[in-house]
Design a protein around this motif. Structure first.
Motif, PDB file in Angstrom:
ATOM      1  N   VAL A  35       0.854  -1.175  -0.029  1.00  0.00           N
ATOM      2  CA  VAL A  35      -0.116  -0.031   0.009  1.00  0.00           C
ATOM      3  C   VAL A  35       0.939   1.358   0.047  1.00  0.00           C
ATOM      4  N   ASN A  36       1.977   1.244   0.923  1.00  0.00           N
ATOM      5  CA  ASN A  36       2.781   2.412   0.818  1.00  0.00           C
ATOM      6  C   ASN A  36       3.514   2.810  -0.376  1.00  0.00           C
ATOM      7  N   THR A  37       4.101   1.560  -0.946  1.00  0.00           N
ATOM      8  CA  THR A  37       4.809   1.737  -2.205  1.00  0.00           C
ATOM      9  C   THR A  37       3.838   2.334  -3.527  1.00  0.00           C
ATOM     10  N   GLU A  38       2.561   1.548  -3.302  1.00  0.00           N
ATOM     11  CA  GLU A  38       1.453   2.312  -4.438  1.00  0.00           C
ATOM     12  C   GLU A  38       1.338   3.553  -4.376  1.00  0.00           C
ATOM     13  N   LYS A  39       1.037   3.985  -2.995  1.00  0.00           N
ATOM     14  CA  LYS A  39       0.575   5.192  -2.424  1.00  0.00           C
ATOM     15  C   LYS A  39       1.782   6.221  -3.111  1.00  0.00           C
ATOM     16  N   VAL A  71       4.147   5.969  -5.362  1.00  0.00           N
ATOM     17  CA  VAL A  71       4.605   5.949  -6.562  1.00  0.00           C
ATOM     18  C   VAL A  71       3.496   6.557  -7.557  1.00  0.00           C
ATOM     19  N   THR A  72       2.224   6.093  -7.091  1.00  0.00           N
ATOM     20  CA  THR A  72       1.191   6.883  -7.903  1.00  0.00           C
ATOM     21  C   THR A  72       1.251   8.385  -7.488  1.00  0.00           C
ATOM     22  N   ASP A  73       1.157   8.817  -6.242  1.00  0.00           N
ATOM     23  CA  ASP A  73       1.285  10.340  -5.943  1.00  0.00           C
ATOM     24  C   ASP A  73       2.332  11.047  -6.741  1.00  0.00           C
ATOM     25  N   LYS A  74       3.527  10.445  -7.024  1.00  0.00           N
ATOM     26  CA  LYS A  74       4.673  10.954  -7.750  1.00  0.00           C
ATOM     27  C   LYS A  74       4.280  11.182  -8.989  1.00  0.00           C
ATOM     28  N   CYS A  75       3.694   9.834  -9.730  1.00  0.00           N
ATOM     29  CA  CYS A  75       3.521  10.080 -11.275  1.00  0.00           C
ATOM     30  C   CYS A  75       2.247  10.980 -11.369  1.00  0.00           C
ATOM     31  N   THR A  76       1.349  11.114 -10.597  1.00  0.00           N
ATOM     32  CA  THR A  76       0.094  12.152 -10.706  1.00  0.00           C
ATOM     33  C   THR A  76       0.850  13.365 -10.706  1.00  0.00           C
ATOM     34  N   PHE A  77       1.521  13.716  -9.655  1.00  0.00           N
ATOM     35  CA  PHE A  77       2.290  15.305  -9.348  1.00  0.00           C
ATOM     36  C   PHE A  77       3.007  15.592 -10.775  1.00  0.00           C
ATOM     37  N   TYR A  78       3.875  14.708 -11.136  1.00  0.00           N
ATOM     38  CA  TYR A  78       4.791  14.851 -12.355  1.00  0.00           C
ATOM     39  C   TYR A  78       4.351  14.708 -13.609  1.00  0.00           C
ATOM     40  N   GLY A  79       2.966  14.004 -13.637  1.00  0.00           N
ATOM     41  CA  GLY A  79       2.329  13.935 -14.985  1.00  0.00           C
ATOM     42  C   GLY A  79       2.875  12.922 -15.723  1.00  0.00           C
ATOM     43  N   VAL A  80       3.335  11.921 -15.142  1.00  0.00           N
ATOM     44  CA  VAL A  80       3.768  10.464 -15.717  1.00  0.00           C
ATOM     45  C   VAL A  80       2.946   9.422 -15.732  1.00  0.00           C
ATOM     46  N   PRO A  81       2.256   8.714 -16.931  1.00  0.00           N
ATOM     47  CA  PRO A  81       1.591   7.978 -17.088  1.00  0.00           C
ATOM     48  C   PRO A  81       1.931   6.609 -16.252  1.00  0.00           C
ATOM     49  N   LEU A  82       0.901   5.828 -15.745  1.00  0.00           N
ATOM     50  CA  LEU A  82       1.274   4.558 -14.713  1.00  0.00           C
ATOM     51  C   LEU A  82       0.118   3.581 -15.281  1.00  0.00           C
ATOM     52  N   CYS A  83       0.865   2.527 -15.168  1.00  0.00           N
ATOM     53  CA  CYS A  83      -0.009   1.238 -15.886  1.00  0.00           C
ATOM     54  C   CYS A  83       0.588   0.116 -14.879  1.00  0.00           C
ATOM     55  N   LYS A  84      -0.815  -0.591 -14.593  1.00  0.00           N
ATOM     56  CA  LYS A  84      -0.658  -1.860 -13.940  1.00  0.00           C
ATOM     57  C   LYS A  84      -0.320  -2.984 -14.441  1.00  0.00           C
ATOM     58  N   VAL A  85       0.362  -3.728 -13.668  1.00  0.00           N
ATOM     59  CA  VAL A  85       0.754  -5.096 -14.469  1.00  0.00           C
ATOM     60  C   VAL A  85       0.604  -6.080 -13.309  1.00  0.00           C
ATOM     61  N   PRO A  86       0.269  -7.422 -13.916  1.00  0.00           N
ATOM     62  CA  PRO A  86      -0.266  -8.499 -13.005  1.00  0.00           C
ATOM     63  C   PRO A  86       0.358  -8.868 -11.575  1.00  0.00           C
ATOM     64  N   ASP A  87       1.684  -8.947 -11.638  1.00  0.00           N
ATOM     65  CA  ASP A  87       2.395  -9.093 -10.387  1.00  0.00           C
ATOM     66  C   ASP A  87       3.989  -9.026 -10.684  1.00  0.00           C
ATOM     67  N   ARG A  88       4.951  -8.828  -9.185  1.00  0.00           N
ATOM     68  CA  ARG A  88       5.953  -8.471  -9.421  1.00  0.00           C
ATOM     69  C   ARG A  88       6.914  -9.506  -9.985  1.00  0.00           C
ATOM     70  N   TYR A  89       6.546 -10.873  -9.918  1.00  0.00           N
ATOM     71  CA  TYR A  89       7.380 -11.864 -10.874  1.00  0.00           C
ATOM     72  C   TYR A  89       7.151 -11.758 -12.230  1.00  0.00           C
ATOM     73  N   VAL A  90       6.080 -11.110 -13.035  1.00  0.00           N
ATOM     74  CA  VAL A  90       5.882 -11.190 -14.362  1.00  0.00           C
ATOM     75  C   VAL A  90       6.687  -9.930 -14.665  1.00  0.00           C
ATOM     76  N   LEU A  91       6.554  -8.823 -13.960  1.00  0.00           N
ATOM     77  CA  LEU A  91       7.417  -7.766 -13.974  1.00  0.00           C
ATOM     78  C   LEU A  91       8.950  -7.959 -14.301  1.00  0.00           C
ATOM     79  N   GLY A  92       9.338  -8.638 -13.309  1.00  0.00           N
ATOM     80  CA  GLY A  92      10.832  -8.827 -13.061  1.00  0.00           C
ATOM     81  C   GLY A  92      11.205  -9.833 -14.180  1.00  0.00           C
ATOM     82  N   GLY A  93      10.339 -10.861 -14.487  1.00  0.00           N
ATOM     83  CA  GLY A  93      10.807 -12.042 -15.554  1.00  0.00           C
ATOM     84  C   GLY A  93      10.793 -11.120 -16.662  1.00  0.00           C
ATOM     85  N   ALA A  94       9.903  -9.938 -17.155  1.00  0.00           N
ATOM     86  CA  ALA A  94      10.224  -9.347 -18.308  1.00  0.00           C
ATOM     87  C   ALA A  94      11.390  -8.595 -18.508  1.00  0.00           C
TER      88      ALA A  94
END
Length: 100
Positions: free
Chosen positions: A46-50, A52-75
């Motif tokens: 929850v803390n990491t999500e908040k 990162v989401t807050d920083k992206c919103t403030f600086y106008g950077v698009p944010l996309c969600k992916v299924p889980d940390r293992y898929v993201l790391g494996g990619a």
């Protein structure tokens, strides 16, 4: 199939040196204005999500969600990763199209 396409493209961006991973490094890239897209795993704390989401919103950077940390790391050819930033406009645009 859709998963394979975006993961393959993210791997290509990683090999091109256009991906930054890790919460602190991603936040720094967002603040510097270099991040073009941030990918966040849905199983992030929850803390990491908040943070990162807050920083992206403030600086106008698009944010996309992916299924889980293992898929993201494996990619990107690493262990589990919760958040990564793409710092190339072309890769970011294509990834955002695939993930939306």
């Amino acid at each position: 199939m859709k998963h394979n396409r975006w993961a393959s493209l993210l791997g290509l961006a990683q090999r091109a040196g256009k991906v930054v991973s890790g919460e602190e490094l991603v936040v720094k890239e967002v603040q510097r204005g270099r991040a073009r897209l941030v990918l966040l795993s849905q199983d992030a704390s929850v803390n990491t999500e908040k943070k990162v989401t807050d920083k992206c919103t403030f600086y106008g950077v698009p944010l996309c969600k992916v299924p889980d940390r293992y898929v993201l790391g494996g990619a990107i050819g690493k262990d589990a990763r919760v958040v990564v930033a793409v710092i190339d406009e072309g890769f970011a645009r294509q990834l955002q199209t695939m993930l939306d």
